[in-house]
Design an enzyme around this catalytic site. Structure first.
Site, PDB file in Angstrom:
ATOM      1  N   GLU A   1       0.827  -1.219   0.000  1.00 46.31           N
ATOM      2  CA  GLU A   1       0.000   0.000   0.000  1.00 46.31           C
ATOM      3  C   GLU A   1       0.855   1.261   0.000  1.00 46.31           C
ATOM      4  OE1 GLU A   1      -2.773  -0.362  -1.014  1.00 46.31           O
ATOM      5  OE2 GLU A   1      -4.322  -0.804   0.467  1.00 46.31           O
TER       6      GLU A   1
ATOM      7  N   THR B   1      -5.174   7.773  -3.985  1.00 44.23           N
ATOM      8  CA  THR B   1      -5.501   7.665  -2.559  1.00 44.23           C
ATOM      9  C   THR B   1      -4.584   8.607  -1.771  1.00 44.23           C
ATOM     10  OG1 THR B   1      -6.177   5.388  -2.850  1.00 44.23           O
ATOM     11  CG2 THR B   1      -5.652   6.056  -0.609  1.00 44.23           C
TER      12      THR B   1
HETATM   13  N1  HSE Z   1      -8.529   4.005   5.077  1.00 50.06           N
HETATM   14  C1  HSE Z   1      -8.014   4.344   3.781  1.00 50.06           C
HETATM   15  C2  HSE Z   1      -8.410   5.762   3.428  1.00 50.06           C
HETATM   16  C3  HSE Z   1      -8.564   3.393   2.778  1.00 50.06           C
HETATM   17  O1  HSE Z   1      -9.567   6.119   3.644  1.00 50.06           O
HETATM   18  O2  HSE Z   1      -7.553   6.529   2.955  1.00 50.06           O
HETATM   19  C4  HSE Z   1      -8.119   3.674   1.376  1.00 50.06           C
HETATM   20  O3  HSE Z   1      -8.704   2.707   0.523  1.00 50.06           O
END
Ligand code: HSE
Length: 303
Positions: free
Chosen positions: A125, A179
């Site tokens: 990640e 993200t």
């Molecule tokens: N918890 C993470 C976020 C998940 O909200 O950035 C990303 O898929």
């Protein structure tokens, strides 16, 4: 070996970086094969485009890390059918990372615990999000619903969701960007009032999962911190409208991970009607969308 790696929905409203749930659909398919030489090869057989350089691919990176840490002499080839759209909020990168960790452990007989697999998958990640958040990879490996109670040391609790829990996921056809960016727009501190709101919501949601009480789960799917910030930054289209639609249907609604997908929780037999309403809602506002009528599912598995 042939693997199925599930989509996952992180956060579920108040559980930012804490809650995750594996979904039955969509899922990626992968083939993993040992190679005699110390290399990682990636091939996209079908589906959404993904980086194929090992160090830029979440799964490739995980395999490289495991090869180094365990001094593995051979390598691995992954053939990937990428059905989970990258950047959708459905754990596309986590699915590849989780499958890679699972495959390396099996192919090279490393004997790692489930938790260790999550730790390796989380390193993947880093490649896509710039932070090793574990909610997606943990649910992709454990399946069902998971709670990350602590990051360091890593502590994960796994709970089987109630059997009447139905899920509808809607993915509007918009690009949210990375993200990484969706995390950059988040506040670094929050007022006490919002903390109280989110602790209440997260508690009732987790208790609902453990007690098998769908109404408690729905009630808990509300977030005063992360979703409003992302919505304010333009990452979640039609956020208020979709929440209102959820309220009208008596469904729990949350942004799935960092969005733009939205996850709705409702009784299994009412999923179809909600799916149609959600699709109509987005289309009437000019968005094409993918809709998944699904339910919680297992973690990475061989078939
Ligand atoms: N918890 C993470 C976020 C998940 O909200 O950035 C990303 O898929």
């Amino acid at each position: 070996m042939r693997l199925r790696a599930p989509a996952t929905s992180a956060n579920l409203g108040p559980g930012f970086d804490v809650f995750g749930m594996a979904l039955k659909e969509p899922y990626d398919l992968l083939e993993a094969e040992k190679l005699p030489e110390k290399v990682v090869q990636l091939e996209l057989v079908e589906g959404y485009p993904i980086p194929l350089k090992p160090e830029e691919n979440t799964g490739g990176y995980v395999a490289l890390e495991m090869m180094n840490d365990f001094d593995i002499r051979g390598g691995v080839k992954f053939r990937i059918w990428k059905n989970i759209k990258p950047g959708s909020g459905l754990g596309s990168s986590a699915a590849t990372a989780a499958a890679a960790a699972y495959a390396m452990n099996k192919l090279y007989d490393l004997g790692l615990s489930t938790q260790k697999l999550v730790e390796y998958a989380a390193r993947g990640e880093l490649v896509s999000a710039g932070a090793a958040h574990v909610d997606n990879v943990a649910s992709a490996i454990y399946g069902g619903f998971i709670i990350i109670s602590s990051r360091n040391p890593l502590r994960i609790y796994s709970v089987t969701p109630p059997s009447d829990l139905g899920v509808v996921v809607v993915l509007p056809d918009v690009e949210k960007g990375s993200t990484r960016r969706a995390r950059e727009v988040l506040p670094s501190s929050i007022p006490l009032q919002k903390l109280v709101h989110n602790v209440g919501a997260a508690s009732v949601l987790a208790a609902g999962m453990a007690l098998g009480d769908l109404e408690m789960i729905k009630e808990g799917m509300r977030d005063a911190v992360v979703e409003p910030a992302r919505s304010g930054a333009g990452i979640i289209p039609e956020y208020e409208g979709v929440r209102e639609l959820g309220r009208r249907f008596g469904a729990g609604i949350a942004v799935s991970g960092a969005g733009p997908a939205v996850i709705a929780v409702i009784e299994r037999e009412r999923r179809g009607k909600l799916a149609t309403a959600l699709k109509d809602f987005y289309q009437s506002r000019g968005y094409e969308c993918l809709v998944y009528v699904t339910e919680p599912g297992p973690g990475v598995s061989e078939f």
